[in-house]
Every structure is written in structure tokens, then in C-alpha cells.
Design a protein around this motif. Structure first.
Motif, PDB file in Angstrom:
ATOM      1  N   ALA A 225     -11.586  -3.656   7.479  1.00  0.00           N
ATOM      2  CA  ALA A 225     -10.570  -2.867   7.302  1.00  0.00           C
ATOM      3  C   ALA A 225      -9.531  -2.050   8.496  1.00  0.00           C
ATOM      4  O   ALA A 225      -8.422  -2.952   7.597  1.00  0.00           O
ATOM      5  N   ARG A 226     -10.011  -1.024   8.892  1.00  0.00           N
ATOM      6  CA  ARG A 226      -8.887  -1.045  10.142  1.00  0.00           C
ATOM      7  C   ARG A 226      -8.227  -2.241  10.970  1.00  0.00           C
ATOM      8  O   ARG A 226      -7.206  -2.361  11.314  1.00  0.00           O
ATOM      9  N   ALA A 227      -8.798  -3.208  11.356  1.00  0.00           N
ATOM     10  CA  ALA A 227      -9.006  -4.445  11.850  1.00  0.00           C
ATOM     11  C   ALA A 227      -7.497  -4.895  11.567  1.00  0.00           C
ATOM     12  O   ALA A 227      -6.532  -5.532  11.689  1.00  0.00           O
ATOM     13  N   MET A 228      -7.855  -5.390  10.164  1.00  0.00           N
ATOM     14  CA  MET A 228      -7.241  -6.560   9.132  1.00  0.00           C
ATOM     15  C   MET A 228      -6.264  -5.361   8.618  1.00  0.00           C
ATOM     16  O   MET A 228      -4.638  -6.000   8.687  1.00  0.00           O
ATOM     17  N   GLU A 229      -6.153  -4.179   8.941  1.00  0.00           N
ATOM     18  CA  GLU A 229      -4.353  -3.368   8.368  1.00  0.00           C
ATOM     19  C   GLU A 229      -4.174  -3.767   9.890  1.00  0.00           C
ATOM     20  O   GLU A 229      -2.384  -3.566   9.671  1.00  0.00           O
ATOM     21  N   ALA A 230      -4.303  -3.453  10.883  1.00  0.00           N
ATOM     22  CA  ALA A 230      -3.105  -3.154  11.944  1.00  0.00           C
ATOM     23  C   ALA A 230      -2.781  -5.300  12.510  1.00  0.00           C
ATOM     24  O   ALA A 230      -1.731  -5.149  12.311  1.00  0.00           O
ATOM     25  N   ARG A 231      -3.558  -5.701  12.284  1.00  0.00           N
ATOM     26  CA  ARG A 231      -3.378  -7.685  11.938  1.00  0.00           C
ATOM     27  C   ARG A 231      -2.843  -7.184  11.333  1.00  0.00           C
ATOM     28  O   ARG A 231      -1.568  -8.064  11.638  1.00  0.00           O
ATOM     29  N   ALA A 232      -3.159  -7.165  10.055  1.00  0.00           N
ATOM     30  CA  ALA A 232      -1.585  -7.582   8.842  1.00  0.00           C
ATOM     31  C   ALA A 232      -0.062  -7.307   9.349  1.00  0.00           C
ATOM     32  O   ALA A 232       0.934  -8.231   9.405  1.00  0.00           O
ATOM     33  N   GLN A 233      -0.345  -6.087  10.094  1.00  0.00           N
ATOM     34  CA  GLN A 233       1.012  -5.126  10.060  1.00  0.00           C
ATOM     35  C   GLN A 233       1.347  -5.711  11.256  1.00  0.00           C
ATOM     36  O   GLN A 233       2.469  -5.938  11.669  1.00  0.00           O
ATOM     37  N   ALA A 238       6.479  -8.585  11.434  1.00  0.00           N
ATOM     38  CA  ALA A 238       7.308  -9.596  12.144  1.00  0.00           C
ATOM     39  C   ALA A 238       8.225 -10.249  11.248  1.00  0.00           C
ATOM     40  O   ALA A 238       9.406 -10.782  10.772  1.00  0.00           O
ATOM     41  N   ARG A 239       7.187 -11.165  10.408  1.00  0.00           N
ATOM     42  CA  ARG A 239       7.708 -12.427   9.432  1.00  0.00           C
ATOM     43  C   ARG A 239       8.885 -11.480   8.545  1.00  0.00           C
ATOM     44  O   ARG A 239       9.572 -11.552   7.906  1.00  0.00           O
ATOM     45  N   LEU A 240       8.299  -9.634   7.552  1.00  0.00           N
ATOM     46  CA  LEU A 240       9.364  -9.463   6.617  1.00  0.00           C
ATOM     47  C   LEU A 240      10.775  -9.211   8.028  1.00  0.00           C
ATOM     48  O   LEU A 240      11.691  -9.092   7.013  1.00  0.00           O
ATOM     49  N   GLU A 241      10.530  -8.834   8.962  1.00  0.00           N
ATOM     50  CA  GLU A 241      11.800  -8.197   9.946  1.00  0.00           C
ATOM     51  C   GLU A 241      13.049  -9.379   9.292  1.00  0.00           C
ATOM     52  O   GLU A 241      13.850  -8.910   9.730  1.00  0.00           O
ATOM     53  N   LEU A 242      12.050 -10.263   9.416  1.00  0.00           N
ATOM     54  CA  LEU A 242      12.427 -11.716   9.924  1.00  0.00           C
ATOM     55  C   LEU A 242      13.202 -12.272   8.732  1.00  0.00           C
ATOM     56  O   LEU A 242      14.677 -12.286   8.682  1.00  0.00           O
ATOM     57  N   ILE A 243      12.650 -12.246   7.550  1.00  0.00           N
ATOM     58  CA  ILE A 243      12.767 -12.441   6.173  1.00  0.00           C
ATOM     59  C   ILE A 243      14.087 -11.467   5.823  1.00  0.00           C
ATOM     60  O   ILE A 243      15.619 -11.591   5.516  1.00  0.00           O
TER      61      ILE A 243
END
Length: 252
Positions: A225-233, A238-243
Motif C-alpha cells: 500500500a505504501r509503495a503504491m502510494e509513493a509510486r502513484a504520486q 508528474a502527469r497531472l502537472e503537465l495537464i
């Protein structure tokens, strides 16, 4: 105590005279009491024959059965040995297996695939243990895994990529399982005497293995769960910033 001739004993034990003689030759069954040329067996022989039958039905070899019987003769409780074996061989999941037809698999995973591609998909799924051939259909050991694969394919991820990640995750999980087993081996089993464990130690071993079941999930779930949180963020942020930047530029 009742006594039986060999044919009577075979009938009582649900076996054959040939098997009884083979067990005697292998040292699994004590010789009968002789009166002249006639052998007489008693209830102890009957109990042992029934135990041998149970052990054979559970897949034990003659060599292992002989070791268990020797332990029994020396006062160890064979039921405790079998209890440890049951803990080791029982499934680690309460998930009930399912079944699926080829047509259902093709409908879910094989849209647009030709016959050769469908055959390759089925072969890979069998090799990964996701499905198992069973007559005119397939047995599904873990319907949850198949459901996850179906959802990923429905989300637009290519089938080959889904199978690739399944293979990688299976290898990762094998490494995790090996680490847990090695931990218990090193700090529990390897510290025991070199000789076979005593009757008082066998229930302790079974209890340790039994306790590992929830512990594995308790450790893996929060870490993933923690690894997914870190990887997803990291990846999606980065993609959300581009959008966001694109929208800001388009609004100017």
C-alpha cells in the motif's frame, strides 16, 4: 484380543493378503504369532494396517511411513506428526476455486485474437497457474486473479502486458515467500537438535507455521500500500502537472 488369519485380517482392514505380505517384507508390519504353519494377527496388526492405509492415501512413501511407525513405537504421537503435515500442506487461502470455459475466456480476454493467439494465451495462462485444464473446461485456482486480469484488459492494457506483469509479480511473491520461510528456518528450525524433533516439539512447529499465515498478509499489505502510494504520486503527479500546465497555457 481378537485374532485373525491373514485373509480375515485383509478383509477387516480393507486391503489384500498380497499387501499385508508386502508390508511385512518392508518392515511396516510385525510378523504374526505362529501356531505351527498358521499365522495369527491381532487388533494391533489391524490398527497398524489401517494407519498404513491412511498414510498411503495421503501420499506418504513407504520410507516415510516406516519412520513414522518407528516414532510411534517409541512413544511419539503420530497424530501430531500428521497435524504438522496438515498445516504444511493446507492451502494458504480461503478462496474457493472456480471454473471457466474456453468460450468465456475468449470473450473476456481474446476479443480480436485469432486462433493461434488464443492458443498462445491459453498456454501462457496455464503455465502461470492462472487456469488448469480439466475436461472440457478450465479450473480457476484463484478467480480473484482472473478478475484482476479481466479488469486490466477492460481498461485497455494489452493482454500480453497483463500476462507479463502476472509473471513478474508471481516471481516477486516467490521471493517474498522464500524470505519468510528462510527466516523461520534460520531462527527456529535450524536451532533445534540435529535429530528428529521430539513429540513435544512437533505441536510447536505446527503452531509456528500456522501463525505465519496471517503474518505474511499483515506485512505484505501495508508495504504494498505504501509503495503504491509513493509510486502513484511520483508517476501520476508528474502527469497531472503537465495537464495543469497545458490547461493554463490553453486558457491564456
Amino acid at each position: 484380543m481378537a485374532e485373525y488369519r491373514i485373509d480375515e485380517l485383509a478383509h477387516k482392514a480393507g486391503t489384500t493378503v498380497r499387501n499385508i505380505r508386502a508390508y511385512q517384507d518392508r518392515g511396516l508390519l510385525p510378523p504374526p504369532r505362529l501356531e505351527g504353519r498358521v499365522g495369527y494377527y491381532d487388533d494391533n496388526h489391524l490398527a497398524r494396517l489401517r494407519l498404513i492405509g491412511q498414510l498411503l492415501a495421503r501420499g506418504y512413501t513407504f520410507a516415510i511411513i516406516k519412520e513414522l511407525l518407528v516414532a510411534w513405537e517409541h512413544g511419539k504421537d503420530v497424530s501430531e506428526v500428521l497435524g504438522l503435515e496438515k498445516v504444511l500442506t493446507d492451502p494458504w487461502s480461503d478462496e474457493l476455486p472456480g471454473q471457466v470455459t474456453v468460450e468465456e475466456l475468449v470473450k473476456t480476454f481474446g476479443a480480436g485474437l485469432d486462433d493461434e493467439q488464443v492458443a498462445r494465451f491459453l498456454d501462457r495462462a496455464v503455465a502461470l497457474g492462472l487456469i488448469e485444464p480439466e475436461g472440457d473446461h478450465y479450473r480457476v485456482p484463484s478467480p480473484r486473479l482472473l478478475h484482476v486480469g479481466a479488469e486490466l484488459v477492460a481498461a485497455g492494457i494489452p493482454l500480453d502486458a497483463v500476462l507479463d506483469i502476472a509473471e513478474q509479480i508471481r516471481a516477486d511473491c516467490d521471493v517474498i515467500a522464500g524470505r519468510f520461510v528462510n527466516l523461520v528456518n534460520e531462527h527456529v528450525f535450524d536451532r533445534m537438535p540435529a535429530a528428529a524433533p521430539g513429540a513435544e516439539e512437533i505441536p510447536q512447529l505446527a503452531a509456528i507455521v500456522r501463525r505465519m499465515r496471517p503474518l505474511v498478509k499483515m506485512v505484505v499489505d501495508p508495504f504494498i500500500a505504501r509503495a503504491m502510494e509513493a509510486r502513484a504520486q511520483e508517476a501520476l503527479g508528474a502527469r497531472l502537472e503537465l495537464i495543469r500546465d497545458h490547461l493554463q497555457q490553453a486558457g491564456r
